[in-house]
Design a protein around this motif. Structure first.
Motif, PDB file in Angstrom:
ATOM      1  N   ARG A 297      77.669   6.996   7.418  1.00 14.19           N
ATOM      2  CA  ARG A 297      78.221   6.334   8.609  1.00 14.19           C
ATOM      3  C   ARG A 297      77.094   5.761   9.460  1.00 14.19           C
ATOM      4  NH1 ARG A 297      83.444   5.100   9.168  1.00 14.19           N
ATOM      5  NH2 ARG A 297      83.407   5.589  11.392  1.00 14.19           N
ATOM      6  N   THR A 298      76.130   5.122   8.806  1.00  9.51           N
ATOM      7  CA  THR A 298      74.985   4.550   9.532  1.00  9.51           C
ATOM      8  C   THR A 298      75.289   3.175  10.091  1.00  9.51           C
ATOM      9  OG1 THR A 298      74.000   3.419   7.617  1.00  9.51           O
ATOM     10  CG2 THR A 298      73.412   5.744   7.948  1.00  9.51           C
ATOM     11  N   GLY A 299      76.350   2.527   9.602  1.00  8.42           N
ATOM     12  CA  GLY A 299      76.634   1.151  10.000  1.00  8.42           C
ATOM     13  C   GLY A 299      75.875   0.130   9.168  1.00  8.42           C
ATOM     14  N   ILE A 300      75.071   0.591   8.215  1.00  2.00           N
ATOM     15  CA  ILE A 300      74.368  -0.296   7.282  1.00  2.00           C
ATOM     16  C   ILE A 300      75.102  -0.162   5.946  1.00  2.00           C
ATOM     17  CG2 ILE A 300      72.164  -0.948   6.278  1.00  2.00           C
ATOM     18  CD1 ILE A 300      72.220  -1.000   9.352  1.00  2.00           C
ATOM     19  N   PRO A 301      75.938  -1.120   5.573  1.00  5.02           N
ATOM     20  CA  PRO A 301      76.850  -0.931   4.441  1.00  5.02           C
ATOM     21  C   PRO A 301      76.188  -0.535   3.129  1.00  5.02           C
ATOM     22  CG  PRO A 301      77.552  -2.809   5.727  1.00  5.02           C
ATOM     23  CD  PRO A 301      76.224  -2.383   6.287  1.00  5.02           C
ATOM     24  N   ILE A 302      75.059  -1.124   2.773  1.00  7.48           N
ATOM     25  CA  ILE A 302      74.449  -0.800   1.487  1.00  7.48           C
ATOM     26  C   ILE A 302      73.978   0.653   1.455  1.00  7.48           C
ATOM     27  CG2 ILE A 302      72.079  -1.515   2.071  1.00  7.48           C
ATOM     28  CD1 ILE A 302      73.932  -2.184  -1.260  1.00  7.48           C
ATOM     29  N   VAL A 303      73.523   1.168   2.594  1.00  7.68           N
ATOM     30  CA  VAL A 303      73.119   2.573   2.691  1.00  7.68           C
ATOM     31  C   VAL A 303      74.349   3.474   2.609  1.00  7.68           C
ATOM     32  CG1 VAL A 303      72.066   4.311   4.194  1.00  7.68           C
ATOM     33  CG2 VAL A 303      71.035   2.035   4.006  1.00  7.68           C
ATOM     34  N   ASP A 304      75.367   3.136   3.366  1.00  7.55           N
ATOM     35  CA  ASP A 304      76.573   3.969   3.387  1.00  7.55           C
ATOM     36  C   ASP A 304      77.267   3.982   2.035  1.00  7.55           C
ATOM     37  OD1 ASP A 304      76.024   4.467   6.016  1.00  7.55           O
ATOM     38  OD2 ASP A 304      77.446   3.004   6.808  1.00  7.55           O
ATOM     39  N   ALA A 305      77.229   2.860   1.308  1.00 10.45           N
ATOM     40  CA  ALA A 305      77.833   2.818  -0.022  1.00 10.45           C
ATOM     41  C   ALA A 305      77.145   3.805  -0.956  1.00 10.45           C
ATOM     42  CB  ALA A 305      77.755   1.405  -0.594  1.00 10.45           C
ATOM     43  N   GLY A 306      75.819   3.863  -0.899  1.00 11.49           N
ATOM     44  CA  GLY A 306      75.094   4.811  -1.734  1.00 11.49           C
ATOM     45  C   GLY A 306      75.451   6.247  -1.410  1.00 11.49           C
ATOM     46  N   MET A 307      75.519   6.573  -0.126  1.00 11.55           N
ATOM     47  CA  MET A 307      75.821   7.946   0.264  1.00 11.55           C
ATOM     48  C   MET A 307      77.269   8.306  -0.078  1.00 11.55           C
ATOM     49  SD  MET A 307      72.866   8.732   1.255  1.00 11.55           S
ATOM     50  CE  MET A 307      73.189  10.414   1.763  1.00 11.55           C
ATOM     51  N   VAL A 391      79.311  -2.466  -2.307  1.00 11.46           N
ATOM     52  CA  VAL A 391      79.731  -1.971  -0.995  1.00 11.46           C
ATOM     53  C   VAL A 391      81.241  -1.855  -0.924  1.00 11.46           C
ATOM     54  CG1 VAL A 391      79.923  -2.600   1.446  1.00 11.46           C
ATOM     55  CG2 VAL A 391      77.698  -2.666   0.318  1.00 11.46           C
ATOM     56  N   ARG A 392      81.953  -2.889  -1.356  1.00  7.31           N
ATOM     57  CA  ARG A 392      83.417  -2.840  -1.276  1.00  7.31           C
ATOM     58  C   ARG A 392      83.986  -1.706  -2.132  1.00  7.31           C
ATOM     59  NH1 ARG A 392      82.755  -8.337  -0.322  1.00  7.31           N
ATOM     60  NH2 ARG A 392      82.311  -8.737  -2.522  1.00  7.31           N
ATOM     61  N   ALA A 393      83.307  -1.373  -3.235  1.00  8.09           N
ATOM     62  CA  ALA A 393      83.807  -0.308  -4.104  1.00  8.09           C
ATOM     63  C   ALA A 393      83.676   1.063  -3.465  1.00  8.09           C
ATOM     64  CB  ALA A 393      83.047  -0.325  -5.437  1.00  8.09           C
ATOM     65  N   HIS A 394      82.712   1.241  -2.571  1.00  8.46           N
ATOM     66  CA  HIS A 394      82.437   2.574  -2.046  1.00  8.46           C
ATOM     67  C   HIS A 394      82.684   2.721  -0.537  1.00  8.46           C
ATOM     68  CE1 HIS A 394      80.865   3.993  -5.855  1.00  8.46           C
ATOM     69  NE2 HIS A 394      80.153   2.897  -5.961  1.00  8.46           N
ATOM     70  N   VAL A 395      82.869   1.619   0.157  1.00  2.05           N
ATOM     71  CA  VAL A 395      83.157   1.678   1.598  1.00  2.05           C
ATOM     72  C   VAL A 395      84.489   0.971   1.819  1.00  2.05           C
ATOM     73  CG1 VAL A 395      82.284   1.226   3.925  1.00  2.05           C
ATOM     74  CG2 VAL A 395      80.673   1.591   2.045  1.00  2.05           C
ATOM     75  N   PRO A 396      85.613   1.678   1.689  1.00  2.00           N
ATOM     76  CA  PRO A 396      86.926   1.028   1.731  1.00  2.00           C
ATOM     77  C   PRO A 396      87.219   0.336   3.055  1.00  2.00           C
ATOM     78  CG  PRO A 396      87.141   3.436   1.728  1.00  2.00           C
ATOM     79  CD  PRO A 396      85.713   3.123   1.396  1.00  2.00           C
TER      80      PRO A 396
END
Length: 430
Positions: A297-307, A391-396
């Motif tokens: 939940r950092t607000g940086i989508p590529i980081v949040d997708a990984g986590m 990102v779309r696959a992991h951050v709905p």
């Protein structure tokens, strides 16, 4: 009639297992796995790894039974359990894989103190730690010269699958415990199944398909064309030597990196606790930022997708590992040990040497020749997820944003941005 004990540790397979092949040279063999309380009571008994371990042991037991034997299961101190079984079965020899972690080294020394003949065989890595050494020191500190030597080294021959495993009469095999008896918490919902059969299926599928395009595709986050064999290598369900022999050059280089980290950890056992190359850096004790990173939940989508992928699968794409680790240590300035701890809590492939070696490499305290290198998350996103599909696959929350705009949701018009259930960036990344 001779009897040996085959102590399985991180080599949970029957194919190309030199220790098992050597143990089966005796008339009778006791294949043994001990659930080690020293490990189960520590931070490494994460639910994902324990679930993967139980899968792998169940599969190993099936394979041994097909050869006429069984897997003997005990819990407690491995040395005490080996000594007890040696006394019960009159075993003269203990055979196990040659592992070089600090804990495994102490375990080997304690086994030998029991007065048993103990033989350690290769099999955890392609090239054992300590086999390749530079003229100027006890281990290679930089990868490239290590790789040059590794790539021209003759590897050991493959070990044959035993024709039969003959267990001494009267030995109680014991039942595999339930997951809840070994660890608290639940595994990731999409965690892969463990075991040699699953690992070999995955290996053969990858070698027939995506391996041929490894160089061009392994960094493509959305394509997900990496081998996903890391947990099977961690638990020895797949032989690293066999994989290296069949893999293309780029993937073999990654196996060399794995061996490199193992030889570093053997020479510097504190790799998971102390800076390999201290830089005098002061880390931020920002618990809110660390929590946001851990939760994706950092607000940086590529980081949040990984986590989010990490939590969902117990796995993270290697490029995403680099991006998330760089963000934590470089953009947030949080100590690499905090990130290592969180990865250890979730990764099914959480290997001490590999995990710590890579975290220190990214943080600039390890074996990198460019310790000041920063992986800017937005630049990484545009290169390795240019359409935003990862990102779309992991951050709905961001699934409805078109194209590469998904990487900068804070730039959307106000009404669309306000409608998102997604946080603003916790730090400015440009």
């Amino acid at each position: 009639m001779s009897t040996s004990i085959m102590l399985f540790t991180r080599d949970l397979r029957i194919r190309d297992n030199p220790a098992l092949a050597a143990a089966c040279g005796a008339d009778r063999v006791v294949p043994l796995f001990v659930f080690d309380d020293a490990i189960l009571d520590g931070p490494f008994a994460a639910p994902n790894r324990v679930r993967f371990l139980l899968d792998s042991l169940a599969d190993l037991r099936t394979s041994l039974r097909e050869l006429g034997g069984d897997l003997v299961v005990r819990r407690g101190d491995p040395v005490a359990e080996v000594a007890r079984l040696a006394s019960e079965t009159r075993a003269e020899t203990v055979v196990l894989a040659d592992e070089r972690s600090a804990y495994a080294t102490r375990r080997l020394a304690r086994l030998r103190e029991e007065g048993l003949t103990v033989a350690a065989h290769p099999g955890i890595t392609v090239v054992p730690p300590g086999e390749l050494t530079p003229g100027s020191g006890e281990h290679y500190r930089v990868f490239t010269p290590y790789w040059r030597v590794w790539d021209t080294t003759r590897w050991r021959p493959a070990a044959e699958v035993p024709e039969a495993v003959r267990l001494p009469s009267g030995v109680r095999a014991g039942a595999l415990p339930r997951l809840t008896a070994l660890t608290a918490g639940s595994p990731s919902p999409d965690l892969a199944r463990g075991g040699e059969r699953a690992g070999r299926r995955r290996m053969e599928e990858w070698l027939r398909g995506d391996a041929a395009r490894y160089e061009e595709a392994h960094d493509d986050l959305a394509a997900d064309r990496t081998s996903r064999l890391s947990p099977y290598l961690k638990f020895g369900c797949v032989s690293p030597r066999e994989l290296a022999e069949a893999a293309p050059d780029g993937a073999r280089r990654q196996l060399a990196w794995r061996d490199f980290h193992h030889q570093v950890a053997a020479a510097f056992p504190a790799l998971a606790r102390e800076d390999y190359r201290p830089r005098g850096r002061t880390w931020n004790d920002d618990r809110e930022a660390l929590a946001a990173w851990c939760d994706g939940r950092t607000g940086i989508p590529i980081v949040d997708a990984g986590m989010r992928q990490l939590h969902r699968e117990g796995f993270m794409h290697n490029r995403a590992r680099l991006i998330t680790a760089s963000f934590l240590t470089r953009d947030l300035g949080v100590d690499w040990r905090q990130g290592l701890r969180h990865f250890n809590d979730w990764l099914a492939d959480g290997d001490i040497a590999d995990n710590a070696g890579n975290w220190q490499w990214v943080a600039g305290t390890g074996n990198s020749t460019r310790p000041d290198q920063v992986m800017k998350p937005l630049r990484q996103a545009s290169r390795f997820d240019p359409r935003g599909d990862y990102v779309r696959a992991h951050v709905p929350e961001l699934a409805g944003i078109e194209g590469a705009r998904v990487h900068r949701p804070w730039t959307l018009p106000g009404s669309r941005r306000d409608a998102l259930d997604y946080p603003a960036p916790i730090v400015d990344v440009g």
